[in-house]
Design an enzyme around this catalytic site. Sequence first.
Site, PDB file in Angstrom:
ATOM      1  N   ARG A  20     -12.376  -4.027  -7.057  1.00  0.00           N
ATOM      2  CA  ARG A  20     -12.182  -4.679  -5.770  1.00  0.00           C
ATOM      3  C   ARG A  20     -13.522  -4.746  -5.050  1.00  0.00           C
ATOM      4  NH1 ARG A  20      -8.280  -2.053  -1.267  1.00  0.00           N
ATOM      5  NH2 ARG A  20     -10.019  -0.596  -1.287  1.00  0.00           N
ATOM      6  N   LYS A  31     -11.949   0.423   8.591  1.00  0.00           N
ATOM      7  CA  LYS A  31     -12.250  -0.584   7.574  1.00  0.00           C
ATOM      8  C   LYS A  31     -13.147  -1.656   8.194  1.00  0.00           C
ATOM      9  CE  LYS A  31      -8.242   0.637   4.833  1.00  0.00           C
ATOM     10  NZ  LYS A  31      -6.798   0.488   4.627  1.00  0.00           N
ATOM     11  N   PHE A  70       0.858  -1.178   0.000  1.00  0.00           N
ATOM     12  CA  PHE A  70       0.000   0.000   0.000  1.00  0.00           C
ATOM     13  C   PHE A  70       0.905   1.243   0.000  1.00  0.00           C
ATOM     14  CE2 PHE A  70      -2.827   3.177   1.784  1.00  0.00           C
ATOM     15  CZ  PHE A  70      -4.039   2.878   1.175  1.00  0.00           C
ATOM     16  N   ASP A  86       1.389  -4.686   8.857  1.00  0.00           N
ATOM     17  CA  ASP A  86       0.244  -3.801   8.662  1.00  0.00           C
ATOM     18  C   ASP A  86      -1.006  -4.690   8.550  1.00  0.00           C
ATOM     19  OD1 ASP A  86      -1.752  -2.109   7.688  1.00  0.00           O
ATOM     20  OD2 ASP A  86      -0.289  -0.823   6.675  1.00  0.00           O
TER      21      ASP A  86
HETATM   22  C1  LIG Z   1      -6.002   1.694   4.400  1.00  0.00           C
HETATM   23  C2  LIG Z   1      -4.551   1.444   4.601  1.00  0.00           C
HETATM   24  C3  LIG Z   1      -3.732   2.410   5.177  1.00  0.00           C
HETATM   25  C4  LIG Z   1      -4.314   3.755   5.497  1.00  0.00           C
HETATM   26  O1  LIG Z   1      -3.496   4.580   6.240  1.00  0.00           O
HETATM   27  P1  LIG Z   1      -4.105   5.924   6.851  1.00  0.00           P
HETATM   28  O2  LIG Z   1      -2.989   6.568   7.496  1.00  0.00           O
HETATM   29  O3  LIG Z   1      -5.240   5.542   7.742  1.00  0.00           O
HETATM   30  O4  LIG Z   1      -4.665   6.726   5.697  1.00  0.00           O
HETATM   31  C5  LIG Z   1      -2.392   2.094   5.391  1.00  0.00           C
HETATM   32  N1  LIG Z   1      -1.892   0.888   5.031  1.00  0.00           N
HETATM   33  C6  LIG Z   1      -2.666  -0.064   4.463  1.00  0.00           C
HETATM   34  C7  LIG Z   1      -2.093  -1.382   4.096  1.00  0.00           C
HETATM   35  C8  LIG Z   1      -4.009   0.197   4.234  1.00  0.00           C
HETATM   36  O5  LIG Z   1      -4.770  -0.719   3.664  1.00  0.00           O
END
Ligand SMILES: *Cc1c(COP(=O)(O)O)cnc(C)c1O
Length: 411
Positions: free
Chosen positions: A370, A223, A126, A197
């Site tokens: 998705r 989420k 991500f 993560d």
């Molecule tokens: C959704 C997501 C984020 C989001 O980070 P924010 O700081 O809340 O915007 C980070 N890493 C992953 C893998 C995600 O899916």
Amino acid sequence: MTVGFTDIAALDASDPLRGFRDEFQLREGLIYLDGNSLGAAPRATAARIAEVVANQWGEGLITSWLGAEWSTAPQRIGDKIASLLGAKPGEIVAADSTSVNIFKALTAAISLRPQRSTILSEATNFPTDVYMMQGIEAFVGGRLRAVTVDPGAVLERLDNDVAVLLLTQVHYKSGLVRDMAEVTRRAHAKGIPVVWDLSYSAGAIPVDLNGANVDFAVGCGYKFLNGGPGAPAFIFVAERHQAATPVLSGWFGHSSPFAFEEDYRPATGIARFLCGTPQVLGLAALECGLDLMGRVDLAELRRKSLALGDLFIERMELRCAGFGFELISQRDAALRGSQVSFAHPHGYEIIQALKQRDVIGDFRAPDVLRFGLTPLYLRYADIVEAVERLRDICQTRACDSPDHRHRAAVT
Ligand SMILES: *Cc1c(COP(=O)(O)O)cnc(C)c1O
């Protein structure tokens, strides 16, 4: 599992999780396949927020920091997250955003390996995860290098120069699940702490942080945990690493914030990984999502999530064959998170056309459609109906309409 049309109603009628749908605010007719980006609103949340604003803030004013236990909310709510993820009380706090928590976890891990100079991740992670690594590299003026490698090459790249490995357990596009225990074991064999993560894992798949001997983890509240837009994120620090020195040395991580001492003296325990004032309203909403999740049988949740995914794939192959969709999620359910993704050259336009037919999925560049599968509020019949609406779009070429070509700022 192979399900015929007639079995669908029976599946929904005997679904042990069917009662949870009514606990969310969801318009009849809408098929919401985007709970992996923003979970639906639990009905309890609106009343809870109103109560916090009117009574705790409105009446209690500043006395609520103690009276309504605002000041310890990150720990209290962190403990609720810990019980979902195989962590101990006192190993998780709910605070800040996932991006900020990635920074905290990476810098804490790096401080454990000061002689090493590589921050490693996979190239398709991500984006924010990789951006945070690159920011650290820029900040320390080249003493550390942010390195990303092909997803399949991560394990071979583990060596004695890697200070920390950052990986996402469930891949955001494909939904591929990594073996957290095995990767952690392989990294530890080279002395490498790992930051996991869990943005697409928490509330979606079974996670056993201590069982997998995890060092650090982060994840999202908005989420699958249904904490609301911009909900506070969380950070896990294994008890054995809680003496690491945090770089974000804010006053809420101080040993005695209200002593207003001149010098930073870190708190012991997980409080050290807090930074500034807790996000009280966001935490109240997140707690509603967690209290709901705390009543769910997580094994049942996983079983239904995979059954929904199998059904989605089966219906796509039956009803949308020949329209150019390519499955990019794993067919093997054990390797799939709570989503199903397809590549299609007109993915963006198709997602827009689906929205007009009240089916919400999302699009991830360059060509991925998705579909998030949230077992608490999706019915088997919703999956069948979503695929029928998709088939209709393809058959009538509704996605060719020029209105669907303009790219919005948020996809
Ligand atoms: C959704 C997501 C984020 C989001 O980070 P924010 O700081 O809340 O915007 C980070 N890493 C992953 C893998 C995600 O899916």
